[in-house]
Scaffold this motif. Sequence first.
Motif, PDB file in Angstrom:
ATOM      1  N   ASN A  32      43.630  38.395  47.308  1.00  0.00           N
ATOM      2  CA  ASN A  32      43.729  37.047  47.877  1.00  0.00           C
ATOM      3  C   ASN A  32      43.177  36.082  46.829  1.00  0.00           C
ATOM      4  OD1 ASN A  32      40.825  36.823  48.244  1.00  0.00           O
ATOM      5  ND2 ASN A  32      41.050  38.057  50.109  1.00  0.00           N
ATOM      6  N   GLU A  33      43.299  34.795  47.075  1.00  0.00           N
ATOM      7  CA  GLU A  33      42.929  33.804  46.055  1.00  0.00           C
ATOM      8  C   GLU A  33      41.445  33.861  45.722  1.00  0.00           C
ATOM      9  OE1 GLU A  33      43.650  29.075  44.951  1.00  0.00           O
ATOM     10  OE2 GLU A  33      44.072  29.805  46.994  1.00  0.00           O
ATOM     11  N   GLN A  34      40.595  33.974  46.739  1.00  0.00           N
ATOM     12  CA  GLN A  34      39.155  33.999  46.503  1.00  0.00           C
ATOM     13  C   GLN A  34      38.748  35.227  45.696  1.00  0.00           C
ATOM     14  OE1 GLN A  34      36.686  33.519  49.984  1.00  0.00           O
ATOM     15  NE2 GLN A  34      34.844  34.221  48.932  1.00  0.00           N
ATOM     16  N   ASN A  35      39.280  36.395  46.072  1.00  0.00           N
ATOM     17  CA  ASN A  35      38.930  37.620  45.351  1.00  0.00           C
ATOM     18  C   ASN A  35      39.419  37.590  43.909  1.00  0.00           C
ATOM     19  OD1 ASN A  35      37.577  38.795  47.476  1.00  0.00           O
ATOM     20  ND2 ASN A  35      39.305  40.042  48.160  1.00  0.00           N
ATOM     21  N   LEU A  36      40.609  37.041  43.704  1.00  0.00           N
ATOM     22  CA  LEU A  36      41.136  36.941  42.342  1.00  0.00           C
ATOM     23  C   LEU A  36      40.249  36.036  41.497  1.00  0.00           C
ATOM     24  CD1 LEU A  36      43.460  37.741  40.416  1.00  0.00           C
ATOM     25  CD2 LEU A  36      44.619  35.641  41.122  1.00  0.00           C
ATOM     26  N   ASN A  37      39.842  34.918  42.062  1.00  0.00           N
ATOM     27  CA  ASN A  37      38.984  33.967  41.339  1.00  0.00           C
ATOM     28  C   ASN A  37      37.634  34.601  41.011  1.00  0.00           C
ATOM     29  OD1 ASN A  37      38.314  31.428  40.233  1.00  0.00           O
ATOM     30  ND2 ASN A  37      37.267  30.829  42.116  1.00  0.00           N
ATOM     31  N   THR A  38      37.033  35.272  41.989  1.00  0.00           N
ATOM     32  CA  THR A  38      35.731  35.919  41.796  1.00  0.00           C
ATOM     33  C   THR A  38      35.804  37.012  40.740  1.00  0.00           C
ATOM     34  OG1 THR A  38      35.100  35.472  44.093  1.00  0.00           O
ATOM     35  CG2 THR A  38      33.882  37.193  42.933  1.00  0.00           C
ATOM     36  N   MET A  39      36.855  37.834  40.818  1.00  0.00           N
ATOM     37  CA  MET A  39      37.008  38.939  39.870  1.00  0.00           C
ATOM     38  C   MET A  39      37.244  38.440  38.453  1.00  0.00           C
ATOM     39  SD  MET A  39      36.861  42.111  41.282  1.00  0.00           S
ATOM     40  CE  MET A  39      38.113  43.276  40.731  1.00  0.00           C
ATOM     41  N   LEU A  40      38.008  37.357  38.311  1.00  0.00           N
ATOM     42  CA  LEU A  40      38.297  36.826  36.974  1.00  0.00           C
ATOM     43  C   LEU A  40      37.066  36.185  36.335  1.00  0.00           C
ATOM     44  CD1 LEU A  40      41.904  35.335  37.138  1.00  0.00           C
ATOM     45  CD2 LEU A  40      41.074  37.121  35.604  1.00  0.00           C
ATOM     46  N   LYS A  41      36.112  35.764  37.150  1.00  0.00           N
ATOM     47  CA  LYS A  41      34.870  35.220  36.610  1.00  0.00           C
ATOM     48  C   LYS A  41      34.008  36.334  36.006  1.00  0.00           C
ATOM     49  CE  LYS A  41      34.483  31.102  39.521  1.00  0.00           C
ATOM     50  NZ  LYS A  41      33.746  30.436  40.636  1.00  0.00           N
ATOM     51  N   LYS A  42      34.198  37.557  36.505  1.00  0.00           N
ATOM     52  CA  LYS A  42      33.400  38.693  36.032  1.00  0.00           C
ATOM     53  C   LYS A  42      34.102  39.526  34.972  1.00  0.00           C
ATOM     54  CE  LYS A  42      31.079  39.300  40.526  1.00  0.00           C
ATOM     55  NZ  LYS A  42      30.894  40.228  41.662  1.00  0.00           N
ATOM     56  N   HIS A  43      35.440  39.533  35.001  1.00  0.00           N
ATOM     57  CA  HIS A  43      36.198  40.427  34.123  1.00  0.00           C
ATOM     58  C   HIS A  43      37.342  39.679  33.438  1.00  0.00           C
ATOM     59  CE1 HIS A  43      34.062  43.619  36.260  1.00  0.00           C
ATOM     60  NE2 HIS A  43      34.477  43.073  37.380  1.00  0.00           N
ATOM     61  N   ALA A  44      37.555  39.958  32.186  1.00  0.00           N
ATOM     62  CA  ALA A  44      38.619  39.289  31.428  1.00  0.00           C
ATOM     63  C   ALA A  44      39.999  39.851  31.730  1.00  0.00           C
ATOM     64  CB  ALA A  44      38.339  39.401  29.930  1.00  0.00           C
ATOM     65  N   MET A  45      40.041  41.068  32.296  1.00  0.00           N
ATOM     66  CA  MET A  45      41.334  41.696  32.559  1.00  0.00           C
ATOM     67  C   MET A  45      41.293  42.456  33.883  1.00  0.00           C
ATOM     68  SD  MET A  45      43.239  44.877  31.899  1.00  0.00           S
ATOM     69  CE  MET A  45      42.559  45.696  30.453  1.00  0.00           C
ATOM     70  N   LEU A  46      42.348  42.277  34.674  1.00  0.00           N
ATOM     71  CA  LEU A  46      42.458  42.922  35.978  1.00  0.00           C
ATOM     72  C   LEU A  46      43.843  43.531  36.131  1.00  0.00           C
ATOM     73  CD1 LEU A  46      41.151  39.930  38.174  1.00  0.00           C
ATOM     74  CD2 LEU A  46      39.764  41.864  37.380  1.00  0.00           C
ATOM     75  N   TYR A  47      43.938  44.453  37.083  1.00  0.00           N
ATOM     76  CA  TYR A  47      45.256  44.958  37.480  1.00  0.00           C
ATOM     77  C   TYR A  47      45.466  44.615  38.952  1.00  0.00           C
ATOM     78  CZ  TYR A  47      46.264  47.396  33.163  1.00  0.00           C
ATOM     79  OH  TYR A  47      46.552  47.663  31.844  1.00  0.00           O
ATOM     80  N   VAL A  48      46.613  44.060  39.235  1.00  0.00           N
ATOM     81  CA  VAL A  48      47.009  43.732  40.602  1.00  0.00           C
ATOM     82  C   VAL A  48      48.145  44.681  40.950  1.00  0.00           C
ATOM     83  CG1 VAL A  48      47.971  41.941  42.094  1.00  0.00           C
ATOM     84  CG2 VAL A  48      46.313  41.324  40.330  1.00  0.00           C
ATOM     85  N   LYS A  49      47.954  45.487  41.998  1.00  0.00           N
ATOM     86  CA  LYS A  49      48.952  46.525  42.283  1.00  0.00           C
ATOM     87  C   LYS A  49      49.204  46.657  43.783  1.00  0.00           C
ATOM     88  CE  LYS A  49      45.465  50.215  41.882  1.00  0.00           C
ATOM     89  NZ  LYS A  49      45.069  51.421  41.105  1.00  0.00           N
ATOM     90  N   PRO A  50      50.410  47.089  44.134  1.00  0.00           N
ATOM     91  CA  PRO A  50      50.742  47.223  45.558  1.00  0.00           C
ATOM     92  C   PRO A  50      49.891  48.284  46.236  1.00  0.00           C
ATOM     93  CG  PRO A  50      52.486  48.170  44.183  1.00  0.00           C
ATOM     94  CD  PRO A  50      51.538  47.477  43.264  1.00  0.00           C
ATOM     95  N   GLU A  51      49.479  48.005  47.474  1.00  0.00           N
ATOM     96  CA  GLU A  51      48.690  48.986  48.212  1.00  0.00           C
ATOM     97  C   GLU A  51      49.498  50.257  48.452  1.00  0.00           C
ATOM     98  OE1 GLU A  51      46.498  49.673  52.526  1.00  0.00           O
ATOM     99  OE2 GLU A  51      47.131  47.651  51.962  1.00  0.00           O
ATOM    100  N   ILE A  52      50.796  50.080  48.671  1.00  0.00           N
ATOM    101  CA  ILE A  52      51.678  51.219  48.882  1.00  0.00           C
ATOM    102  C   ILE A  52      52.776  51.194  47.826  1.00  0.00           C
ATOM    103  CG2 ILE A  52      53.315  52.315  50.470  1.00  0.00           C
ATOM    104  CD1 ILE A  52      51.635  51.136  52.765  1.00  0.00           C
ATOM    105  N   GLY A  53      52.861  52.240  47.039  1.00  0.00           N
ATOM    106  CA  GLY A  53      53.865  52.285  45.984  1.00  0.00           C
ATOM    107  C   GLY A  53      53.577  53.426  45.027  1.00  0.00           C
TER     108      GLY A  53
END
Length: 252
Positions: A32-53
Amino acid sequence: MSRYISSKWKKTLALLKDDQLRAIIPTTVRFNEQNLNTMLKKHAMLYVKPEIGSFGKGVIRVEKHRGHFQYQSKEKIYKFNTHKLMYDALKKMIGKRSYLIQTGIELLKHRKHAFDLRVMVQLNPKHQWEATGIIGRVAAPKKIVTNYHSGGTPKPLEPLLSPYLSKDDLRKKTVELNRIGVRTGQAMQRNFAGVCELGVDIGLDGARRPWIFEVNTSPDRYIFKKHPNKAIFRKIMSYAKSYEVRTKKKNK
């Protein structure tokens, strides 16, 4: 037949209950937007992936650079001036599907291409978890996933890790990976009755520390057909066949 668990979120929660495994699972939260913003403040790189796939389909790499944000989907990179613009574009791409955000790990590389490791673990005839094989998966050029079905190349463990580890350390690392696989099997079995085999995807960072990215309850056995030690594939298929025999007996 082994029980199939589709939700990556439920599988992650199951592993987090184990103290030892929790330490080697990258931070994972719902998208979600808040989690993405929070995570990007802590980490320079993230992976966003489908829960089912599966097969690495739908996986997106998100990065924060000086002055801009960007994400990569398949081989295309999209750049944005603000976090909000990037989030809106991601949300449009994802739609109503449930996605997760996971801390990105800079993986070791083989000839400039990132690789991770698939550890196969199965219940053996004594009903004990056993690590039956390890094989590396090298990402194809310009790809952000290592999956074989997304162009990844299967490679034995030794040529991948020998530039980074001595022979003795490689042996110790193999033992460690097998132990992680077995412990993952035990943790999954405690939470999901009927699970008989798993493909545990593990990456090593620059310090050679292992990280569990994902656990597959319907792993591709045939990738191990590419392994030079043919006995590994034979054992994997033998164990898999025994589940089918037991399932048929139960159904009768």
